[in-house]
Design a protein around this motif. Sequence first.
Motif, PDB file in Angstrom:
ATOM      1  N   THR A 101       0.804  -1.221   0.000  1.00 26.59           N
ATOM      2  CA  THR A 101       0.000   0.000   0.000  1.00 26.59           C
ATOM      3  C   THR A 101       0.841   1.278   0.000  1.00 26.59           C
ATOM      4  N   PRO A 102       1.820   1.415  -0.899  1.00 30.04           N
ATOM      5  CA  PRO A 102       2.614   2.648  -0.900  1.00 30.04           C
ATOM      6  C   PRO A 102       1.789   3.836  -1.386  1.00 30.04           C
ATOM      7  N   PRO A 103       2.187   5.059  -1.051  1.00 31.65           N
ATOM      8  CA  PRO A 103       1.459   6.217  -1.581  1.00 31.65           C
ATOM      9  C   PRO A 103       1.645   6.325  -3.096  1.00 31.65           C
TER      10      PRO A 103
ATOM     11  N   ASP B 180       7.957   0.244   5.643  1.00 32.12           N
ATOM     12  CA  ASP B 180       7.800   1.693   5.780  1.00 32.12           C
ATOM     13  C   ASP B 180       6.932   2.276   4.672  1.00 32.12           C
ATOM     14  N   THR B 181       7.148   1.848   3.426  1.00 34.18           N
ATOM     15  CA  THR B 181       6.344   2.400   2.331  1.00 34.18           C
ATOM     16  C   THR B 181       4.885   1.959   2.439  1.00 34.18           C
ATOM     17  N   THR B 182       4.666   0.752   2.950  1.00 33.95           N
ATOM     18  CA  THR B 182       3.303   0.280   3.185  1.00 33.95           C
ATOM     19  C   THR B 182       2.595   1.182   4.183  1.00 33.95           C
TER      20      THR B 182
ATOM     21  N   ALA C 251      -1.146   5.734   5.904  1.00 32.07           N
ATOM     22  CA  ALA C 251      -1.311   7.012   6.582  1.00 32.07           C
ATOM     23  C   ALA C 251      -1.735   8.104   5.603  1.00 32.07           C
ATOM     24  N   ASP C 252      -1.125   8.117   4.421  1.00 33.65           N
ATOM     25  CA  ASP C 252      -1.451   9.122   3.416  1.00 33.65           C
ATOM     26  C   ASP C 252      -2.905   9.006   2.973  1.00 33.65           C
TER      27      ASP C 252
END
Length: 297
Positions: free
Chosen positions: A184-186, A281-283, A288-289
């Motif tokens: 789930t990266p931004p 971290d990217t997830t 959060a984004d």
Amino acid sequence: MAEVKVIDVSPKGFSGYISSFVVIDEKVAVIDPGPETSYARLKDGLDELGVRPDLIFVTHVHLDHAGAAAHLLKDFESPVVYAHPRGVPHIVDPSKLYAASYEVTPLLPETYGRPLNAEPSRVREAPDGLKVSLGQSSIRVIHTPGHASHHMSLLLEPDGVIFTGDSAGIIFNFKGLEVVMPTTPPPFKPKMYLEAIGRMEAVKPRLFAPTHFGVHDDAMKWLSTARQQAVSWLEIVRTIGPERDLGTLERAIAQREPAIARLLDEQGDEQGSFAVRGFLDTTIMGLADAIKRGEWP
């Protein structure tokens, strides 16, 4: 029935992070050729299998999935690349994609490398529902945005293998530990992600093949797990607060996920650091984004 082989194209000599799938029938298809920096591993794997690609499919154009596609076009005369229509321009000219990846984390472009430009005439749009014959089997395209707007998953028929790319989480191997997490990266789109999982469940696949990593039995179970875990992590981040620092959010998730706790304990190790910074971290940043932008609940 087609044969499905896995070539490990993880970077830096790591293992168990990135699969490139080779589907062998009357024609040979490579699904997600992997990062540019791992092309030698892919080429060696194809040589060991004694096959030459006729078709290349990329689930999406992120550097760890499609980075080596143009290398295959350079080294082999016959293959063409199929990509989501939104992704085709970035296979032809990856410069904007490569530059944008630095905005998420410089670790990723520095690890995965800059893809070569591809010859435009050899890159084709793959509309939703497209079926491409390999001989006795065929590959059906299912558009599955959420992880990225240009994401598609691929169903091998009649074999029932669903190649999910990053549309339904990851299952990678870390020092004998099975680590499962969302992808789930931004800029993550949670509702589209969950709808995409539903589209894959609707075709009732038999085997589950995420690019990160391998081929797994009981695809319906893994798709259900992907749905439940994405919702669970979104709720954890929403409850703790999407504005909180990564360390706080990581620890909150680790309280529910023993494998994540173990991963965090291994951050001093190079593989552990890569797994946390490149995947976890990217997830969390994407979750959060999405919450900050009002996309969840």
